[in-house]
Design an enzyme around this catalytic site. Structure first.
Site, PDB file in Angstrom:
ATOM      1  CB  CYS A   1      29.559  44.420  18.606  1.00 56.40           C
ATOM      2  SG  CYS A   1      29.684  42.773  19.009  1.00 56.40           S
TER       3      CYS A   1
ATOM      4  CG  ASP B   1      22.636  40.225  17.399  1.00 55.04           C
ATOM      5  OD1 ASP B   1      22.408  41.090  18.279  1.00 55.04           O
ATOM      6  OD2 ASP B   1      23.617  40.070  16.468  1.00 55.04           O
TER       7      ASP B   1
ATOM      8  CG  HIS C   1      25.288  41.029  20.145  1.00 54.74           C
ATOM      9  ND1 HIS C   1      25.065  41.646  18.658  1.00 54.74           N
ATOM     10  CD2 HIS C   1      26.005  41.995  20.815  1.00 54.74           C
ATOM     11  CE1 HIS C   1      25.814  42.835  18.784  1.00 54.74           C
ATOM     12  NE2 HIS C   1      26.257  43.195  19.814  1.00 54.74           N
TER      13      HIS C   1
END
Ligand SMILES: *[C@@H]1O[C@H](CO)[C@@H](O)[C@H](O)[C@H]1NC(C)=O
Ligand SMILES: *[C@@H]1O[C@H](CO)[C@@H](O)[C@H](O)[C@H]1NC(C)=O
Ligand SMILES: *[C@@H]1O[C@H](CO)[C@@H](O)[C@H](O)[C@H]1NC(C)=O
Length: 268
Positions: free
Chosen positions: A157, A204, A236
């Protein structure tokens, strides 16, 4: 006779498959107590996971976390998993003990302010320090900073972007893996001078399909080995915070880890 041969062959494959799963189960911890240690290095906290094997790999892994930092047990456990795969694994505390709250909707938490306060000007020097620590460690390569220690970046991330940043020329990384990177800029993909691999989630908001396709185009233009793998049934964050009760998410988290390990072993 023919039947017996076929049976033996089937059994052989089945045995191999279970040996493979055994390796995965012994290497990847989804739950439990972290085994690494937090140390202070020039005022920066590093979470250090050392390989238990006598002859560690020549590559150290620098693990760049998501916004939950080393406070999130799953980040420590995944760093430990890399150490069980044979790498000295260094996870810098990117947020000086003050990561984002587990619930990003916590009143008073301002995500854009948090991200602005932890951009490259603040983050890059921490990663430089983590790399310096790894290179000087006796647990990587021949040890002692003789240049034999290769540097692999794994980022998740928020951290995914930094895996890319550190395989740009002169940044010190040899190979990069990023799971569902966010805020990755086109120029940062274009600047890549080492092999880069991405694990992307189906759902995502921070890396939608269109942007993923753009990253593919840019990776192609770098002329470097690259990989873009998309995992179905994922959201995500799945590379770290998958719901491992869901077989599709468990498969994806484990396979993204294997993707990183095989990438590092092949290209570092
Ligand atoms: C996060 O972890 C660091 C290092 O262990 C600790 O100093 C800090 O208090 C923790 N922060 C939170 C918000 O739990
Ligand atoms: C959140 O931070 C941004 C950037 O610092 C700022 O522009 C914005 O006003 C803040 N939002 C709130 C609700 O405080
Ligand atoms: C995790 O996945 C299982 C199996 O699909 C499901 O029953 C459970 O509700 C999920 N947990 C969360 C928190 O979404």
């Amino acid at each position: 006779m023919k039947l017996a041969t076929t049976l033996a062959l089937c059994l052989g494959i089945a045995q191999q498959a279970s040996a493979f799963q055994d390796w995965i189960d012994r290497t990847i911890a989804h739950t439990g107590e972290p085994i690494g240690k937090e140390i202070d290095y020039n005022g920066l906290t590093l979470y250090v996971s050392k390989p238990a094997c006598k002859k560690p790999k020549k590559t150290a892994v620098i693990y760049i976390t998501d916004v939950f930092g080393i406070n999130l047990t799953e980040n420590k456990l995944l760093a430990d998993s890399f150490s069980r795969a044979g790498y000295l694994t260094i996870t810098p505390d990117m947020f000086a003990g003050q990561p984002a709250p587990a619930d990003l909707n916590t009143p008073g938490f301002n995500a854009s302010a948090f991200l602005a306060a932890h951009g490259p000007a603040v983050a890059d020097p921490k990663i430089d320090d983590a790399i310096a620590y790894a290179r000087a460690s006796s647990s990587c390569g021949n040890g002692g900073g003789d240049g034999d220690c290769k540097i692999a970046l794994t980022g998740y991330c928020y951290g995914g972007r930094y895996a890319f940043r550190f395989v740009a020329g002169g940044k010190g990384g040899d190979v990069a893996f990023a799971a569902h990177p966010s805020a990755l800029e086109e120029g940062e993909v274009e600047a890549v001078e080492g092999p880069a691999s991405v694990a992307a989630a189906e759902i995502d908001d921070l890396l939608p399909a269109q942007q993923r396709h753009r990253i593919e185009e840019l990776l192609l233009q770098t002329g470097q080995p690259y990989q873009m793998s998309l995992y179905s049934g994922t959201f995500h964050g799945f590379g770290v915070r998958a719901n491992v009760s869901d077989p599709e998410q468990k498969f994806a988290k484990e396979t993204a880890f294997l993707q990183a390990v095989h990438w590092f072993d092949s290209w570092a």
